[in-house]
Design an enzyme around this catalytic site. Structure first.
Site, PDB file in Angstrom:
ATOM      1  N   GLY A 287       2.907  -1.146   4.199  1.00 27.99           N
ATOM      2  CA  GLY A 287       2.936   0.273   3.855  1.00 27.99           C
ATOM      3  C   GLY A 287       4.345   0.724   3.540  1.00 27.99           C
ATOM      4  O   GLY A 287       4.871   0.497   2.449  1.00 27.99           O
ATOM      5  N   GLY A 288       4.995   1.343   4.528  1.00 27.97           N
ATOM      6  CA  GLY A 288       6.306   1.961   4.340  1.00 27.97           C
ATOM      7  C   GLY A 288       7.318   1.094   3.602  1.00 27.97           C
ATOM      8  O   GLY A 288       8.009   1.556   2.688  1.00 27.97           O
TER       9      GLY A 288
ATOM     10  N   ASN B  94       0.864  -1.179   0.000  1.00 27.39           N
ATOM     11  CA  ASN B  94       0.000   0.000   0.000  1.00 27.39           C
ATOM     12  C   ASN B  94       0.903   1.232   0.000  1.00 27.39           C
ATOM     13  O   ASN B  94       1.509   1.559   1.018  1.00 27.39           O
ATOM     14  CB  ASN B  94      -0.884  -0.044   1.261  1.00 27.39           C
ATOM     15  CG  ASN B  94      -1.708   1.210   1.450  1.00 27.39           C
ATOM     16  OD1 ASN B  94      -1.816   2.043   0.546  1.00 27.39           O
ATOM     17  ND2 ASN B  94      -2.294   1.351   2.632  1.00 27.39           N
ATOM     18  N   TRP B  95       0.991   1.880  -1.142  1.00 27.71           N
ATOM     19  CA  TRP B  95       1.912   3.022  -1.274  1.00 27.71           C
ATOM     20  C   TRP B  95       1.366   4.282  -0.606  1.00 27.71           C
ATOM     21  O   TRP B  95       2.082   5.272  -0.485  1.00 27.71           O
ATOM     22  CB  TRP B  95       2.206   3.300  -2.755  1.00 27.71           C
ATOM     23  CG  TRP B  95       3.009   2.234  -3.434  1.00 27.71           C
ATOM     24  CD1 TRP B  95       3.399   1.019  -2.922  1.00 27.71           C
ATOM     25  CD2 TRP B  95       3.545   2.292  -4.771  1.00 27.71           C
ATOM     26  NE1 TRP B  95       4.128   0.325  -3.847  1.00 27.71           N
ATOM     27  CE2 TRP B  95       4.237   1.079  -4.996  1.00 27.71           C
ATOM     28  CE3 TRP B  95       3.495   3.241  -5.804  1.00 27.71           C
ATOM     29  CZ2 TRP B  95       4.878   0.801  -6.206  1.00 27.71           C
ATOM     30  CZ3 TRP B  95       4.130   2.957  -6.996  1.00 27.71           C
ATOM     31  CH2 TRP B  95       4.822   1.750  -7.200  1.00 27.71           C
ATOM     32  N   LYS B  96       0.092   4.267  -0.238  1.00 29.73           N
ATOM     33  CA  LYS B  96      -0.550   5.444   0.374  1.00 29.73           C
ATOM     34  C   LYS B  96      -0.337   6.673  -0.523  1.00 29.73           C
ATOM     35  O   LYS B  96      -0.265   6.526  -1.742  1.00 29.73           O
ATOM     36  CB  LYS B  96      -0.036   5.649   1.807  1.00 29.73           C
ATOM     37  CG  LYS B  96      -0.166   4.357   2.630  1.00 29.73           C
ATOM     38  CD  LYS B  96       0.056   4.538   4.100  1.00 29.73           C
ATOM     39  CE  LYS B  96      -0.089   3.187   4.796  1.00 29.73           C
ATOM     40  NZ  LYS B  96       0.073   3.277   6.248  1.00 29.73           N
TER      41      LYS B  96
ATOM     42  N   SER C  59       3.791  -2.271  10.142  1.00 30.21           N
ATOM     43  CA  SER C  59       5.254  -2.321  10.272  1.00 30.21           C
ATOM     44  C   SER C  59       5.853  -3.663   9.844  1.00 30.21           C
ATOM     45  O   SER C  59       6.821  -4.126  10.444  1.00 30.21           O
ATOM     46  CB  SER C  59       5.682  -1.950  11.691  1.00 30.21           C
ATOM     47  OG  SER C  59       5.285  -0.617  11.978  1.00 30.21           O
TER      48      SER C  59
ATOM     49  N   GLU D 135      -6.633   4.565   8.150  1.00 31.21           N
ATOM     50  CA  GLU D 135      -6.453   5.995   7.854  1.00 31.21           C
ATOM     51  C   GLU D 135      -7.726   6.581   7.241  1.00 31.21           C
ATOM     52  O   GLU D 135      -8.061   7.744   7.484  1.00 31.21           O
ATOM     53  CB  GLU D 135      -5.239   6.181   6.923  1.00 31.21           C
ATOM     54  CG  GLU D 135      -3.945   5.964   7.700  1.00 31.21           C
ATOM     55  CD  GLU D 135      -2.783   5.438   6.876  1.00 31.21           C
ATOM     56  OE1 GLU D 135      -2.830   5.506   5.635  1.00 31.21           O
ATOM     57  OE2 GLU D 135      -1.816   4.938   7.487  1.00 31.21           O
TER      58      GLU D 135
ATOM     59  N   HIS E  28      -9.354   1.056   5.248  1.00 27.87           N
ATOM     60  CA  HIS E  28      -8.053   1.246   5.900  1.00 27.87           C
ATOM     61  C   HIS E  28      -8.245   2.176   7.103  1.00 27.87           C
ATOM     62  O   HIS E  28      -9.045   3.114   7.053  1.00 27.87           O
ATOM     63  CB  HIS E  28      -7.046   1.842   4.907  1.00 27.87           C
ATOM     64  CG  HIS E  28      -5.649   1.825   5.447  1.00 27.87           C
ATOM     65  ND1 HIS E  28      -5.204   2.765   6.344  1.00 27.87           N
ATOM     66  CD2 HIS E  28      -4.623   0.971   5.257  1.00 27.87           C
ATOM     67  CE1 HIS E  28      -3.958   2.483   6.678  1.00 27.87           C
ATOM     68  NE2 HIS E  28      -3.578   1.402   6.031  1.00 27.87           N
TER      69      HIS E  28
ATOM     70  N   GLU F  75      -5.025  -5.050  10.659  1.00 27.49           N
ATOM     71  CA  GLU F  75      -3.977  -4.053  10.846  1.00 27.49           C
ATOM     72  C   GLU F  75      -4.191  -3.318  12.169  1.00 27.49           C
ATOM     73  O   GLU F  75      -4.958  -2.349  12.224  1.00 27.49           O
ATOM     74  CB  GLU F  75      -4.004  -3.039   9.704  1.00 27.49           C
ATOM     75  CG  GLU F  75      -3.813  -3.659   8.333  1.00 27.49           C
ATOM     76  CD  GLU F  75      -3.302  -2.636   7.327  1.00 27.49           C
ATOM     77  OE1 GLU F  75      -2.230  -2.872   6.760  1.00 27.49           O
ATOM     78  OE2 GLU F  75      -3.958  -1.593   7.138  1.00 27.49           O
TER      79      GLU F  75
ATOM     80  N   GLY G 141       2.823   2.155  10.710  1.00 25.77           N
ATOM     81  CA  GLY G 141       3.748   3.268  10.523  1.00 25.77           C
ATOM     82  C   GLY G 141       4.505   3.651  11.783  1.00 25.77           C
ATOM     83  O   GLY G 141       5.154   4.692  11.836  1.00 25.77           O
TER      84      GLY G 141
HETATM   85  P1  PGA Z   1       3.066   0.216   7.558  1.00 32.88           P
HETATM   86  O1  PGA Z   1       1.567   0.414   7.007  1.00 32.88           O
HETATM   87  O2  PGA Z   1       3.584  -1.072   6.943  1.00 32.88           O
HETATM   88  O3  PGA Z   1       3.817   1.426   7.098  1.00 32.88           O
HETATM   89  O4  PGA Z   1       2.964   0.103   9.036  1.00 32.88           O
HETATM   90  C1  PGA Z   1       0.709  -0.675   6.840  1.00 32.88           C
HETATM   91  C2  PGA Z   1      -0.602  -0.192   6.276  1.00 32.88           C
HETATM   92  O5  PGA Z   1      -1.085   0.862   6.710  1.00 32.88           O
HETATM   93  O6  PGA Z   1      -1.189  -0.836   5.388  1.00 32.88           O
END
Ligand code: PGA
Length: 251
Positions: free
Chosen positions: A235-236, A10-12, A214, A98, A96, A168, A174
């Site tokens: 994500g990251g 997930n590149w956000k 993470s 967020e 998600h 998640e 993050g």
């Molecule tokens: P992260 O994000 O790997 O940066 O913790 C995961 C996500 O939000 O899908």
């Protein structure tokens, strides 16, 4: 039947068009077991060209990170499932944390989105997960099962069996703090049992449940080795081609 192994990135809201193109190119330089399904969710702006450039490349599918809760009309700034389907996007991340936290998306809205995604023949990657205070109070299992019940429990067996789920924990997203493999397994097993109680054992055994929060090359193998963890939503670490490739290679 063995469940698919899935590594989803997930590149956000990261990467410009040139940056996204070079990240995709760098990722494709790596090799991995083609039994692993690799999904990347870049920003909306990249989806059309990625679908085109991946047309001959069966190793990677794309996903959108979100969709509108309506089919068309006066929703300035929104992107509908129909638009994504017409581009050839097969998967859409829904719910998600967020989206839930920053944009106030409710269980009811997510229910609507899931219905729209399924109606268009696309696959929802449905996210759930608890905040830190809920985990500390020991109420994480019921919190997550309530999320699933609120947005998914109206589905019939056939539609439910098309879903990909992603657990998640919000405190791990993050933050660099990962759930332990045991914490992930505990939740995934509870989710699977909860699904079995409503949709039966066979459906519960076939739903992929990804862990997110993470995930890195250094912890992916331990997390993915757990029985009810079928992969990761990353994500990251998905923003670095070498790191993400190493995660894909961690099954
Ligand atoms: P992260 O994000 O790997 O940066 O913790 C995961 C996500 O939000 O899908």
């Amino acid at each position: 039947m063995a469940r698919p192994k899935i590594a989803a990135g997930n590149w956000k809201m990261n990467t410009t068009i040139p940056e996204g193109n070079s990240l995709l190119t760098d990722l494709l330089k790596h090799e991995w077991d083609t039994k692993v399904s690799v999904i990347i969710a870049p920003p909306f702006t990249h989806l059309h060209s990625f679908v085109q450039s991946l047309a001959q490349e069966t190793r990677i599918q794309v996903a959108a990170q979100n969709c509108a809760p309506a089919t068309s009309g006066a929703y300035t700034g929104e992107v509908s499932v129909g638009m994504l389907a017409s581009m050839g996007v097969p998967n859409i991340i829904i719910g998600h944390s967020e989206r839930r936290e920053i944009f106030g998306e409710s269980d009811e809205m997510l229910k609507k989105k899931v219905d729209l995604v399924l109606l268009s023949g696309l696959i929802p990657i449905f996210c759930c997960g608890e905040p830190l205070e809920i985990r500390k109070a020991g109420n994480h299992i019921s919190y997550v099962t309530n999320q699933l019940e609120a947005s998914l429990w109206h589905l019939d067996n056939l539609d439910f069996s098309k879903l990909i789920l992603a657990y998640e924990p919000i405190w791990a997203i993050g933050t660099g703090e990962t759930a332990s493999p045991e914490q992930a397994q505990e939740m995934h097993e509870n989710i699977r049992n909860f699904i079995a109680s409503k949709y039966g054992f066979a459906v519960s055994e076939q739903i992929p449940i990804l862990y997110g929060g993470s995930v890195k090359a250094s912890n992916a193998r331990d997390i993915f080795s757990k029985q009810d963890v079928d992969g990761g939503l990353v994500g990251g670490a998905s923003l670095n081609a070498d790191e993400f490739a190493a995660i894909i290679q961690s099954f």
